[in-house]
Write a protein that holds these residues in place. Structure first.
Motif, PDB file in Angstrom:
ATOM      1  N   ARG A 142       0.861  -1.379   0.052  1.00 24.40           N
ATOM      2  CA  ARG A 142       0.056   0.099  -0.087  1.00 24.40           C
ATOM      3  C   ARG A 142       0.808   1.297   0.056  1.00 24.40           C
ATOM      4  N   GLU A 143       1.935   1.298   0.844  1.00 23.64           N
ATOM      5  CA  GLU A 143       2.614   2.698   0.845  1.00 23.64           C
ATOM      6  C   GLU A 143       3.458   2.620  -0.399  1.00 23.64           C
ATOM      7  N   GLU A 144       3.952   1.533  -0.919  1.00 28.34           N
ATOM      8  CA  GLU A 144       4.702   1.714  -2.370  1.00 28.34           C
ATOM      9  C   GLU A 144       3.621   2.395  -3.388  1.00 28.34           C
ATOM     10  N   GLN A 146       1.073   4.100  -2.859  1.00 32.54           N
ATOM     11  CA  GLN A 146       0.527   5.613  -2.605  1.00 32.54           C
ATOM     12  C   GLN A 146       1.851   6.460  -2.975  1.00 32.54           C
ATOM     13  N   ARG A 147       2.959   5.876  -2.753  1.00 24.71           N
ATOM     14  CA  ARG A 147       4.288   6.833  -3.052  1.00 24.71           C
ATOM     15  C   ARG A 147       4.485   7.135  -4.557  1.00 24.71           C
TER      16      ARG A 147
END
Length: 263
Positions: A142-144, A146-147
């Motif tokens: 998820r963080e990847e 979003q980034r």
């Protein structure tokens, strides 16, 4: 067309024949099915002869579907090859999908460009939330995801995606978009029946995108397809491009002739 059709397996031919068969045009559906049954994925000489005849008849049918009735019969009367050139069919499909293709290239290169450009364009039409969810479903953290979406500024060219994620993720995205488009064009019921024959033909996508993903509607652009022929040529050209990419990214770079077993 030999380079385009070479990667096709028995289930691929089954899909394409099921897609284009119709009692309302000059397709020789019986001949297509007869040659397919005679080939049956076999590599012996008789089987290869049957496949060559199948390729000839399939090419003739695709060229007919991509040609206007007036031009088709005008070429026939003039003693010319009646169907539209395959490159013309590919470019007509690209125009309908609002995809810009290279000015020059082999038929196979044009088909692959059609698929990759269509996939990235369709991904760009999704909302940021839908884009993020698709990437997560394809195995991106998820963080990847979003980034990437925050820094991409809405630019989703294929090289950018490949640089950001591993090739399997990008291939999964292409597959999901293409199958989603084909489903919208064909209708869910027919798509599910035809995809059954090819479900096992994409081992290079290790993260499986299953039938639920083919029929889900997540905001793809709606296409104005005028006439029954376009409802056949658009899915057919997209699928041929997908098969070409599948072979190109196999570990050995080669094709598998396939067979009816396990289809």
């Amino acid at each position: 067309m030999s380079a385009v059709l070479a990667p096709l397996t028995y289930p691929d031919y089954t899909f394409l024949i099921g897609l284009i068969e119709s009692p309302f045009n000059v397709n020789n559906d019986a001949a297509l099915k007869g040659y397919l049954d005679a080939w049956d994925g076999a590599t012996h000489p008789d089987g290869q002869v049957a496949r060559a005849k199948l390729d000839t008849e399939l090419t003739k049918t695709l060229r007919y579907l991509g040609s206007s009735e007036v031009l088709y019969w005008a070429r026939t009367v003039a003693g010319q090859e009646p169907g539209a050139p395959v490159d013309t069919v590919v470019r007509d499909v690209a125009k309908r999908l609002k995809v810009t293709l290279p000015a020059i290239g082999t038929t196979r290169e044009l088909l692959e460009a059609l698929v990759t450009e269509h996939a990235t364009q369709q991904f760009a039409t999704l909302t940021p939330a839908e884009q993020q969810q698709m990437l997560i479903d394809l195995g991106v953290e998820r963080e990847e995801a979003q980034r990437f979406l925050m820094t991409s500024a809405g630019v989703f060219a294929l090289p950018t995606l490949i640089q950001a994620f591993d090739l399997i993720v990008v291939q999964g995205l292409i597959k999901q978009v293409v199958f989603g488009t084909i489903t919208r064009v064909l209708g869910a019921q027919l798509s599910q029946r035809l995809f059954t024959f090819v479900a096992g033909q994409f081992p290079w996508w290790l993260r499986w995108v299953g039938p639920a993903a083919w029929t889900v509607s997540i905001g793809w652009t709606v296409f104005d397809l005028q006439g029954p022929a376009q409802r056949k040529t658009v899915p057919a050209m997209l699928y041929l491009g997908l098969c070409s990419l599948r072979e190109r990214h196999q570990p050995d770079g080669g094709s598998d002739s396939g067979s009816a077993e396990g289809a």
